[in-house]
Structure formats: structure tokens, C-alpha cells
Scaffold this motif. Structure first.
Motif, PDB file in Angstrom:
ATOM      1  N   SER A  10      -1.445  -9.499  -7.233  1.00 17.57           N
ATOM      2  CA  SER A  10      -2.383  -8.508  -6.729  1.00 17.57           C
ATOM      3  C   SER A  10      -1.556  -7.543  -5.880  1.00 17.57           C
ATOM      4  O   SER A  10      -1.046  -7.921  -4.826  1.00 17.57           O
ATOM      5  CB  SER A  10      -3.465  -9.184  -5.879  1.00 17.57           C
ATOM      6  N   ILE A  11      -1.412  -6.306  -6.366  1.00 19.89           N
ATOM      7  CA  ILE A  11      -0.499  -5.342  -5.748  1.00 19.89           C
ATOM      8  C   ILE A  11      -1.281  -4.280  -4.988  1.00 19.89           C
ATOM      9  O   ILE A  11      -2.284  -3.760  -5.470  1.00 19.89           O
ATOM     10  CB  ILE A  11       0.388  -4.677  -6.817  1.00 19.89           C
ATOM     11  N   LYS A  12      -0.805  -3.953  -3.798  1.00 13.40           N
ATOM     12  CA  LYS A  12      -1.410  -2.918  -2.976  1.00 13.40           C
ATOM     13  C   LYS A  12      -0.293  -2.016  -2.473  1.00 13.40           C
ATOM     14  O   LYS A  12       0.703  -2.492  -1.943  1.00 13.40           O
ATOM     15  CB  LYS A  12      -2.139  -3.565  -1.805  1.00 13.40           C
ATOM     16  N   HIS A  13      -0.454  -0.696  -2.664  1.00 17.96           N
ATOM     17  CA  HIS A  13       0.521   0.281  -2.192  1.00 17.96           C
ATOM     18  C   HIS A  13       0.051   0.863  -0.857  1.00 17.96           C
ATOM     19  O   HIS A  13      -1.148   1.021  -0.634  1.00 17.96           O
ATOM     20  CB  HIS A  13       0.686   1.435  -3.196  1.00 17.96           C
ATOM     21  N   TYR A  14       0.998   1.214  -0.007  1.00 15.81           N
ATOM     22  CA  TYR A  14       0.702   1.828   1.287  1.00 15.81           C
ATOM     23  C   TYR A  14       1.303   3.219   1.300  1.00 15.81           C
ATOM     24  O   TYR A  14       2.508   3.376   1.155  1.00 15.81           O
ATOM     25  CB  TYR A  14       1.272   0.979   2.436  1.00 15.81           C
ATOM     26  N   GLU A  15       0.428   4.210   1.437  1.00 11.84           N
ATOM     27  CA  GLU A  15       0.854   5.601   1.524  1.00 11.84           C
ATOM     28  C   GLU A  15       0.498   6.075   2.917  1.00 11.84           C
ATOM     29  O   GLU A  15      -0.660   6.004   3.320  1.00 11.84           O
ATOM     30  CB  GLU A  15       0.157   6.436   0.456  1.00 11.84           C
ATOM     31  N   TYR A  16       1.469   6.554   3.636  1.00 11.67           N
ATOM     32  CA  TYR A  16       1.270   6.937   5.024  1.00 11.67           C
ATOM     33  C   TYR A  16       0.968   8.417   5.120  1.00 11.67           C
ATOM     34  O   TYR A  16       1.736   9.253   4.669  1.00 11.67           O
ATOM     35  CB  TYR A  16       2.507   6.573   5.846  1.00 11.67           C
ATOM     36  N   LEU A  17      -0.194   8.725   5.692  1.00  9.70           N
ATOM     37  CA  LEU A  17      -0.616  10.105   5.859  1.00  9.70           C
ATOM     38  C   LEU A  17       0.188  10.742   6.965  1.00  9.70           C
ATOM     39  O   LEU A  17       0.740  10.067   7.826  1.00  9.70           O
ATOM     40  CB  LEU A  17      -2.111  10.153   6.177  1.00  9.70           C
ATOM     41  N   ASP A  18       0.240  12.056   6.984  1.00  8.19           N
ATOM     42  CA  ASP A  18       1.018  12.787   7.985  1.00  8.19           C
ATOM     43  C   ASP A  18       0.176  12.990   9.238  1.00  8.19           C
ATOM     44  O   ASP A  18      -0.327  14.064   9.501  1.00  8.19           O
ATOM     45  CB  ASP A  18       1.480  14.130   7.417  1.00  8.19           C
ATOM     46  N   ALA A  19       0.011  11.900   9.991  1.00  5.59           N
ATOM     47  CA  ALA A  19      -0.761  11.954  11.232  1.00  5.59           C
ATOM     48  C   ALA A  19      -0.117  11.028  12.238  1.00  5.59           C
ATOM     49  O   ALA A  19       0.283   9.925  11.902  1.00  5.59           O
ATOM     50  CB  ALA A  19      -2.200  11.524  10.975  1.00  5.59           C
ATOM     51  N   ALA A  26      -6.033   4.884  18.842  1.00  6.65           N
ATOM     52  CA  ALA A  26      -6.814   5.489  17.765  1.00  6.65           C
ATOM     53  C   ALA A  26      -7.052   4.490  16.641  1.00  6.65           C
ATOM     54  O   ALA A  26      -6.305   3.543  16.464  1.00  6.65           O
ATOM     55  CB  ALA A  26      -6.082   6.715  17.212  1.00  6.65           C
ATOM     56  N   PRO A  27      -8.103   4.694  15.849  1.00  2.00           N
ATOM     57  CA  PRO A  27      -8.327   3.823  14.694  1.00  2.00           C
ATOM     58  C   PRO A  27      -7.144   3.891  13.734  1.00  2.00           C
ATOM     59  O   PRO A  27      -6.426   4.880  13.697  1.00  2.00           O
ATOM     60  CB  PRO A  27      -9.580   4.413  14.035  1.00  2.00           C
ATOM     61  N   GLN A  28      -6.976   2.876  12.949  1.00  5.56           N
ATOM     62  CA  GLN A  28      -5.833   2.797  12.044  1.00  5.56           C
ATOM     63  C   GLN A  28      -6.089   3.643  10.801  1.00  5.56           C
ATOM     64  O   GLN A  28      -6.292   3.126   9.714  1.00  5.56           O
ATOM     65  CB  GLN A  28      -5.555   1.349  11.666  1.00  5.56           C
ATOM     66  N   THR A  29      -6.056   4.959  10.957  1.00  3.89           N
ATOM     67  CA  THR A  29      -6.316   5.857   9.840  1.00  3.89           C
ATOM     68  C   THR A  29      -5.044   6.464   9.278  1.00  3.89           C
ATOM     69  O   THR A  29      -5.098   7.265   8.377  1.00  3.89           O
ATOM     70  CB  THR A  29      -7.254   6.998  10.276  1.00  3.89           C
ATOM     71  N   ALA A  30      -3.892   6.082   9.808  1.00  8.96           N
ATOM     72  CA  ALA A  30      -2.635   6.661   9.350  1.00  8.96           C
ATOM     73  C   ALA A  30      -2.175   6.038   8.048  1.00  8.96           C
ATOM     74  O   ALA A  30      -1.163   6.421   7.509  1.00  8.96           O
ATOM     75  CB  ALA A  30      -1.561   6.493  10.420  1.00  8.96           C
ATOM     76  N   ILE A  31      -2.929   5.070   7.525  1.00 11.07           N
ATOM     77  CA  ILE A  31      -2.509   4.363   6.328  1.00 11.07           C
ATOM     78  C   ILE A  31      -3.592   4.475   5.266  1.00 11.07           C
ATOM     79  O   ILE A  31      -4.756   4.224   5.535  1.00 11.07           O
ATOM     80  CB  ILE A  31      -2.248   2.887   6.630  1.00 11.07           C
ATOM     81  N   ASP A  32      -3.208   4.859   4.078  1.00 10.92           N
ATOM     82  CA  ASP A  32      -4.109   4.899   2.950  1.00 10.92           C
ATOM     83  C   ASP A  32      -3.605   3.873   1.953  1.00 10.92           C
ATOM     84  O   ASP A  32      -2.592   4.084   1.308  1.00 10.92           O
ATOM     85  CB  ASP A  32      -4.120   6.303   2.331  1.00 10.92           C
ATOM     86  N   ALA A  33      -4.276   2.727   1.863  1.00 13.16           N
ATOM     87  CA  ALA A  33      -3.835   1.661   0.969  1.00 13.16           C
ATOM     88  C   ALA A  33      -4.550   1.793  -0.370  1.00 13.16           C
ATOM     89  O   ALA A  33      -5.747   2.038  -0.424  1.00 13.16           O
ATOM     90  CB  ALA A  33      -4.119   0.305   1.582  1.00 13.16           C
ATOM     91  N   VAL A  34      -3.814   1.640  -1.433  1.00 13.80           N
ATOM     92  CA  VAL A  34      -4.345   1.740  -2.776  1.00 13.80           C
ATOM     93  C   VAL A  34      -4.136   0.413  -3.476  1.00 13.80           C
ATOM     94  O   VAL A  34      -3.010  -0.041  -3.645  1.00 13.80           O
ATOM     95  CB  VAL A  34      -3.629   2.860  -3.574  1.00 13.80           C
TER      96      VAL A  34
END
Length: 134
Positions: free
Chosen positions: A104-113, A119-127
């Protein structure tokens, strides 16, 4: 005759590599024995999951920086200690870009913030790219 020590100058030292998580420090997101893929870099932003070296010891933690510039490495499981980085010799060795738990694979893409630590953990967009339906 002994082999010379490898220095970090070859191109392979700049390629992503895999490590196995040992211990529950980063559960539930990264359970014990899961595999993470690390992108070698010395740069990170608040909210990123990082592989770092602090005073000669290597850690897998979430990097946080608050509005005052104070920095920490935080475990996801609160039973484990946070590491305040102020005054310590430390460096980022890489950021986690992927997690694999029994295929089960999940990628982590880090937003430019650059959110502060509170602050809430919104700097990570996991796919999640699980191939369970394939």
C-alpha cells in the motif's frame, strides 16, 4: 589493504533511497516496519517528514518551525520525546516522499507553505496510490 571510505560526492548519493521504520515513534502514519523513500536534501520546511541527524544520532521525525524561528523534530506518537533543535548541531539528510505498508503506497508532496508549529498540518498533500483494486 583496507577499502577507502566513500564520501558523499558520487551521483548515487543524490538519488532517493529506502529505509525501514523501526519503532512506533511515527505511528499511526508510519507504522513499525513500514518502508519510507527518502529524497536526499538539506532543505526542509515546517510540516515535512524528515530524516535528520542531531548531535550524531539519526532521527525520523516531523520538522516544525514556529513564527519565532524555534525549531523542533516531533514524533507523531506523543509518548516519545520531541527534540528542540535550538543550540544543537543538526542537519537534514532528506525528506520522506513515499511510504509503503505491505504494497500500500502513499506519496507525500509538500506544498510551498511555511506554517508555524502551531498551525494545522496542511503543508503535506498525501496521495494514496494503493494497487489493491488492480
Amino acid at each position: 589493504m583496507s577499502e577507502p571510505m566513500l564520501e558523499g560526492t558520487g551521483c548515487s548519493m543524490h538519488e532517493p533511497y529506502a529505509l525501514q521504520v523501526l519503532g512506533p515513534d511515527m505511528e499511526p502514519e508510519f507504522p513499525d516496519k513500514c518502508v519510507v523513500i527518502i529524497e536526499p536534501t538539506e532543505q526542509c520546511r515546517s510540516g515535512m517528514y524528515v530524516f535528520a541527524e542531531v548531535e550524531g544520532v539519526r532521527w525520523f521525525r516531523q520538522y516544525r518551525r514556529n513564527a519565532d524561528g524555534r525549531e523542533w523534530l516531533l514524533p507523531l506518537d506523543e509518548r516519545f520525546p520531541s527534540i528542540e533543535l535550538t543550540g544543537l548541531d543538526w542537519k537534514v539528510l532528506g525528506v520522506i516522499i513515499q511510504r509503503n505498508i505491505r504494497r500500500s503506497i502513499k506519496h507525500y508532496e509538500y506544498l510551498d507553505a511555511g506554517e508555524p508549529a502551531s498551525a494545522p498540518q496542511t503543508a503535506i498533500d498525501a496521495v494514496d496510490i494503493t494497487r489493491e483494486n488492480a
